[in-house]
Design an enzyme around this catalytic site. Sequence first.
Site, PDB file in Angstrom:
ATOM      1  N   LEU A 123     -34.113  36.143 -41.913  1.00 40.16           N
ATOM      2  CA  LEU A 123     -32.901  36.165 -42.707  1.00 40.16           C
ATOM      3  C   LEU A 123     -32.711  34.601 -43.614  1.00 40.16           C
ATOM      4  CD1 LEU A 123     -30.289  37.192 -39.980  1.00 40.16           C
ATOM      5  CD2 LEU A 123     -32.045  38.608 -41.188  1.00 40.16           C
ATOM      6  N   GLY A 124     -33.197  34.867 -44.800  1.00 35.80           N
ATOM      7  CA  GLY A 124     -33.272  33.684 -45.888  1.00 35.80           C
ATOM      8  C   GLY A 124     -34.641  33.291 -45.903  1.00 35.80           C
ATOM      9  N   LEU A 125     -34.847  32.918 -47.305  1.00 40.71           N
ATOM     10  CA  LEU A 125     -36.160  32.647 -47.635  1.00 40.71           C
ATOM     11  C   LEU A 125     -35.853  31.345 -48.709  1.00 40.71           C
ATOM     12  CD1 LEU A 125     -39.068  33.304 -47.217  1.00 40.71           C
ATOM     13  CD2 LEU A 125     -39.080  34.391 -49.346  1.00 40.71           C
ATOM     14  N   GLY A 126     -34.803  30.516 -48.145  1.00 41.36           N
ATOM     15  CA  GLY A 126     -34.828  29.032 -48.892  1.00 41.36           C
ATOM     16  C   GLY A 126     -35.716  28.090 -48.483  1.00 41.36           C
ATOM     17  N   VAL A 147     -30.189  20.354 -34.666  1.00 40.78           N
ATOM     18  CA  VAL A 147     -30.006  19.099 -34.734  1.00 40.78           C
ATOM     19  C   VAL A 147     -31.145  18.219 -34.809  1.00 40.78           C
ATOM     20  CG1 VAL A 147     -29.013  17.133 -33.106  1.00 40.78           C
ATOM     21  CG2 VAL A 147     -28.136  19.472 -33.022  1.00 40.78           C
ATOM     22  N   ASP A 159     -21.232  16.845 -41.389  1.00 39.95           N
ATOM     23  CA  ASP A 159     -22.565  17.259 -40.887  1.00 39.95           C
ATOM     24  C   ASP A 159     -22.922  16.631 -39.383  1.00 39.95           C
ATOM     25  OD1 ASP A 159     -25.264  18.511 -41.520  1.00 39.95           O
ATOM     26  OD2 ASP A 159     -25.744  16.558 -41.216  1.00 39.95           O
ATOM     27  N   LYS A 172     -23.389  18.333 -35.425  1.00 42.98           N
ATOM     28  CA  LYS A 172     -24.425  17.944 -34.423  1.00 42.98           C
ATOM     29  C   LYS A 172     -24.026  17.478 -33.382  1.00 42.98           C
ATOM     30  CE  LYS A 172     -27.472  17.740 -38.527  1.00 42.98           C
ATOM     31  NZ  LYS A 172     -27.768  16.987 -39.590  1.00 42.98           N
TER      32      LYS A 172
END
Length: 426
Positions: A9-12, A132, A201, A205
């Site tokens: 899911l996702g190809l960034g 993390v 951010d 974590k």
Amino acid sequence: MKIKHIGLLGLGTVGSGVARIIRDHQEKIQNQFGFSVQVDKVLVRDPKKIPEEFRGSFTVVSDYREIMEDPAIDLVVEVMGGIDFAKECLEAAFFNHKPVVTANKDLIAAYGKDLTRQAEEAGVSLRYEASVAGGIPILRALRESLAGDKLESVTGILNGTTNFILTKMTQEGADYAEVLKEAQALGFAEADPTSDVDGLDALRKVVILCKIAFGADVPMAKIPVQGIREVTPQDIQLAKDWGLVMKLLGRIQTSEQGEIFAEVAPFLVAKGHPLSQVDHEMNSIYTQGKASGTLMFYGAGAGELPTASAVLGDLLTICQELEQGVRPVAFARYEQELAWMSEDEVQARHFFHLAMAKDSQSLTPLLDQLGIHLEKSLVVPHDSKEGWTDFVGITELISYAQRQEFMAKVEACDQLVLRSVYGLMD
Ligand code: HSE
């Protein structure tokens, strides 16, 4: 040879890294595990953006159900980011009894408990090592290598963007806004960099580390968080002259009585402490355990291949579980009720910077009244108000309650203006 089929899911940035490692390290994977891994389907928003090198390598889909409801897909890898849609996808995966690997710290910090329960009920794995500190295998180390130890504290430089900014400000006297732009151009700042500079951010974590290291479900709102926007080049230089380096830390500590305290804030780290040596966008986690003593983990906390490497570690662990047909043990199984440590118990030396009206006699009685002793202090020129001067000092060990009281009293005094207060990490 058996093939494990992956739905991506996702190809960034991270998704492309995952697809590249799977393609380029295939021989090693087959040699080590006796099966091969193949990306069969990829969910993307805009198929036109698929890099040329991947054209024809897998089926591109725009509806996640084509992955979740495909019986041939063994495992789902979520590397899209964002919360709501990613959560919907993971829930669909568990509904269809498919294990999941995710790199999504926002999602895990907010819904980790709920998603872990859903995965357990479905009898499948949910792993999130990459969430993390990117390429540093810290969650696995805490969960597996240190499983037998009792940790006392976990302290980390958990955000590459802010470490990059603070390093440039410290070493080159660089301007905050300019360096932030550089971090964005280099690709490790979040899409919205306020998450980085305001400490959010790192906070996410820290929430995940509270769970994996201490078994504690600490809600994000409970943890005090302070970012780096207010950090001035002057404080960085003053602290540097006293052998201290400014670092944004995520810090979790426990007391003998079984209480926990966590925070995210800029700290002044003594030059002799190994965390003070962690520069630029690098991340590091420093642990103190009853049995293991101190350990330090260091590496790239972001970036395509380091993050993808952590995803692959989880992916291959799950593929082995599937191969062996074992019912997985929940990744975040450790659970204990820990009370929150009171602000009287949390202690640190502190650096503070005040402006004071010249000839003001207010500070000494105030410090005496609060029982705060100074280790050293310095008067420096004041930059704006005529008739004022600046005063910086380092306290002996004080509690967070004393610090709060000190800040409140300075606020209430018209002869003093508080410019900054930072905890020290020795
Ligand atoms: N924006 C994050 C950082 C990326 O700068 O560390 C990795 O989580």
